[in-house]
Motif scaffolding. Sequence first.
Motif, short mmCIF file in Angstrom:
data_model
loop_
_atom_site.label_atom_id
_atom_site.label_comp_id
_atom_site.label_asym_id
_atom_site.label_seq_id
_atom_site.Cartn_x
_atom_site.Cartn_y
_atom_site.Cartn_z
N GLU A 67 31.80 19.03 -26.64
CA GLU A 67 32.95 18.17 -26.90
C GLU A 67 33.87 18.72 -27.99
OE1 GLU A 67 30.61 14.72 -27.93
OE2 GLU A 67 31.20 13.75 -26.06
N HIS A 68 33.39 19.63 -28.79
CA HIS A 68 34.10 20.05 -30.00
C HIS A 68 35.01 21.27 -29.82
CE1 HIS A 68 30.60 22.67 -29.86
NE2 HIS A 68 31.28 23.50 -30.62
N VAL A 69 35.19 21.77 -28.60
CA VAL A 69 35.93 23.02 -28.41
C VAL A 69 37.34 22.84 -27.87
CG1 VAL A 69 33.83 24.40 -28.16
CG2 VAL A 69 34.89 23.38 -26.13
N GLY A 70 37.76 21.60 -27.62
CA GLY A 70 39.11 21.36 -27.15
C GLY A 70 39.24 21.21 -25.64
N ASP A 71 38.13 21.19 -24.94
CA ASP A 71 38.15 20.97 -23.50
C ASP A 71 38.57 19.53 -23.21
OD1 ASP A 71 37.75 21.22 -20.76
OD2 ASP A 71 35.60 21.58 -20.89
N ASP A 72 39.08 19.29 -22.02
CA ASP A 72 39.44 17.94 -21.58
C ASP A 72 38.18 17.07 -21.62
OD1 ASP A 72 39.89 15.63 -20.00
OD2 ASP A 72 41.39 16.68 -18.81
N PRO A 73 38.18 15.98 -22.38
CA PRO A 73 36.98 15.13 -22.48
C PRO A 73 36.47 14.64 -21.12
CG PRO A 73 38.56 14.51 -24.16
CD PRO A 73 39.25 15.49 -23.26
N ALA A 74 37.37 14.40 -20.18
CA ALA A 74 36.94 13.95 -18.84
C ALA A 74 36.15 15.03 -18.13
CB ALA A 74 38.15 13.54 -18.01
N HIS A 75 36.53 16.30 -18.36
CA HIS A 75 35.78 17.41 -17.76
C HIS A 75 34.39 17.51 -18.37
CE1 HIS A 75 39.74 19.60 -16.54
NE2 HIS A 75 39.47 18.56 -15.76
N VAL A 76 34.30 17.35 -19.68
CA VAL A 76 33.00 17.41 -20.35
C VAL A 76 32.09 16.30 -19.84
CG1 VAL A 76 31.80 17.26 -22.58
CG2 VAL A 76 33.96 18.52 -22.41
N VAL A 77 32.62 15.10 -19.72
CA VAL A 77 31.82 13.97 -19.21
C VAL A 77 31.34 14.27 -17.79
CG1 VAL A 77 31.95 11.55 -18.46
CG2 VAL A 77 32.86 12.22 -20.69
N ALA A 78 32.22 14.78 -16.94
CA ALA A 78 31.84 15.11 -15.56
C ALA A 78 30.77 16.19 -15.53
CB ALA A 78 33.06 15.54 -14.76
N ASN A 79 30.90 17.21 -16.38
CA ASN A 79 29.90 18.28 -16.43
C ASN A 79 28.55 17.75 -16.90
OD1 ASN A 79 31.84 20.13 -15.59
ND2 ASN A 79 32.36 20.72 -17.68
N THR B 135 33.64 21.32 -13.84
CA THR B 135 35.03 20.95 -13.67
C THR B 135 35.97 21.55 -14.71
OG1 THR B 135 34.74 18.94 -14.98
CG2 THR B 135 34.38 18.76 -12.61
N SER B 136 35.44 22.12 -15.79
CA SER B 136 36.29 22.64 -16.86
C SER B 136 37.09 23.85 -16.39
CB SER B 136 35.44 23.03 -18.07
OG SER B 136 34.80 21.90 -18.60
#
Length: 70
Positions: free
Chosen positions: A35-47, A23-24
Motif C-alpha cells: 500500500e505504501h508505494v503509490g499504487d492505486d489502492p483499488a488495485h492493491v485490494v484486488a491483488n 491488476t496493478s
Amino acid sequence: MAVVTGRIGPRTSWAFADRREGTSRPPFDAGNLAEHVGDDPAHVVANRRALAEHLRCPGVAVVTIRASTV
C-alpha cells in the motif's frame, strides 16, 4: 500466481507469492501487494483479494517486506 506456503505452529501460516499476475499497472508490476508505494489502492485490494482466494483464506492479513531491507 506462484505461491509457496508453510506453517509456524498450529495457528500461524506464511506464504510467499510472485508478482506475475494481478491488476496493478507499471511501474508497480502486476501483483503488487504494498500500500505504501503509490499504487492505486483499488488495485492493491484486488491483488490482495486474489491472493486470499488463491490461499482459500478470506480475511488474510498481508504483510509486505522489501527485500532490500531484509
